[in-house]
Write a protein that holds these residues in place. Structure first.
Motif, PDB file in Angstrom:
ATOM      1  N   ILE A   1      -1.727   3.023   7.580  1.00 17.55           N
ATOM      2  CA  ILE A   1      -2.042   2.613   6.962  1.00 17.55           C
ATOM      3  C   ILE A   1      -3.277   2.588   6.656  1.00 17.55           C
TER       4      ILE A   1
ATOM      5  N   LYS B   1     -10.291   0.498   2.190  1.00 19.66           N
ATOM      6  CA  LYS B   1      -9.729   1.157   0.583  1.00 19.66           C
ATOM      7  C   LYS B   1     -11.140   0.399  -0.374  1.00 19.66           C
TER       8      LYS B   1
ATOM      9  N   ASP C   1      -4.065 -10.489  -8.897  1.00 25.16           N
ATOM     10  CA  ASP C   1      -2.879 -10.335  -8.054  1.00 25.16           C
ATOM     11  C   ASP C   1      -2.165  -9.099  -8.419  1.00 25.16           C
TER      12      ASP C   1
ATOM     13  N   LEU D   1      -4.692  -7.457  -6.086  1.00 23.55           N
ATOM     14  CA  LEU D   1      -5.455  -7.780  -4.980  1.00 23.55           C
ATOM     15  C   LEU D   1      -4.017  -7.620  -3.788  1.00 23.55           C
ATOM     16  N   VAL D   2      -2.750  -8.071  -4.592  1.00 23.71           N
ATOM     17  CA  VAL D   2      -1.890  -8.936  -3.904  1.00 23.71           C
ATOM     18  C   VAL D   2      -0.751  -7.853  -3.690  1.00 23.71           C
ATOM     19  N   SER D   3      -0.430  -6.882  -4.988  1.00 25.60           N
ATOM     20  CA  SER D   3       0.899  -6.664  -5.070  1.00 25.60           C
ATOM     21  C   SER D   3       0.896  -5.136  -5.706  1.00 25.60           C
ATOM     22  N   GLY D   4      -0.558  -4.489  -5.906  1.00 21.30           N
ATOM     23  CA  GLY D   4      -0.737  -3.186  -6.908  1.00 21.30           C
ATOM     24  C   GLY D   4      -0.070  -3.395  -7.706  1.00 21.30           C
TER      25      GLY D   4
ATOM     26  N   LEU E   1       0.764   4.015  -2.009  1.00 21.95           N
ATOM     27  CA  LEU E   1       1.643   3.365  -1.783  1.00 21.95           C
ATOM     28  C   LEU E   1       3.166   3.247  -2.318  1.00 21.95           C
TER      29      LEU E   1
ATOM     30  N   GLU F   1       0.383   3.379   3.225  1.00 24.84           N
ATOM     31  CA  GLU F   1      -0.776   3.549   1.862  1.00 24.84           C
ATOM     32  C   GLU F   1      -1.067   5.033   2.733  1.00 24.84           C
TER      33      GLU F   1
ATOM     34  N   ALA G   1      -1.939   1.359  -4.310  1.00 25.73           N
ATOM     35  CA  ALA G   1      -1.745  -0.328  -3.367  1.00 25.73           C
ATOM     36  C   ALA G   1      -3.050  -0.856  -3.426  1.00 25.73           C
ATOM     37  N   PRO G   2      -2.279  -2.404  -3.061  1.00 24.68           N
ATOM     38  CA  PRO G   2      -3.614  -3.588  -3.348  1.00 24.68           C
ATOM     39  C   PRO G   2      -4.145  -3.708  -2.844  1.00 24.68           C
TER      40      PRO G   2
ATOM     41  N   GLY H   1      -5.572  -5.689  -1.061  1.00 25.84           N
ATOM     42  CA  GLY H   1      -4.815  -7.060   0.340  1.00 25.84           C
ATOM     43  C   GLY H   1      -6.235  -7.694   0.493  1.00 25.84           C
TER      44      GLY H   1
END
Length: 130
Positions: free
Chosen positions: A4, A8, A39, A42-45, A79, A91, A127-128, A130
């Protein structure tokens, strides 16, 4: 355990990455479309591509090849998933973009060297955050 990246960010700001990445999420004029962009970031990429090859040289530098990946900026965090070698899933920060089909990243802390990564379907995406 998957690698990871601790810090980021979207280099130059999220607007810059969204403007330059060929597969970035697009906000339309319809109500609520901004949520799809949030989304994806921040969440799914976003921008997922299937890799045709993923190799790691003797120095631990990974070379990922796909068709027109869309990554235009070094330091973009990607990712990797779907590899049989669990140490490479996770990541990674892009260190070089030799051409439109290839990216490189330092995978020396994965413990894998001088190998071809295998998997039924290995994918790569931004990569998101997150």
């Amino acid at each position: 355990m998957a690698h990871i990246v601790k810090n980021k960010f979207f280099l130059g700001g999220s607007v810059d990455l969204l403007r330059t990445h060929t597969n970035s999420p697009i906000r339309s004029v319809s109500a609520g479309s901004i949520f799809n962009v949030f989304d994806a970031c921040l969440v799914s990429g976003f921008g997922q591509v299937t890799l045709s090859s993923l190799t790691i040289d003797s120095q631990g530098i990974a070379t990922a090849t796909s068709t027109s990946h869309g990554y235009l900026k070094v330091h973009t965090v990607i990712l990797i998933s779907g590899a049989d070698q669990e140490a490479i899933n996770g990541e990674w920060s892009i260190t070089a973009i030799p051409d439109v089909n290839t990216v490189k990243f330092d995978a020396s802390d994965s413990g894998l060297t001088s190998t071809t990564i295998t998997g039924a379907t290995i994918t790569m995406k931004v990569a998101p955050l997150g």
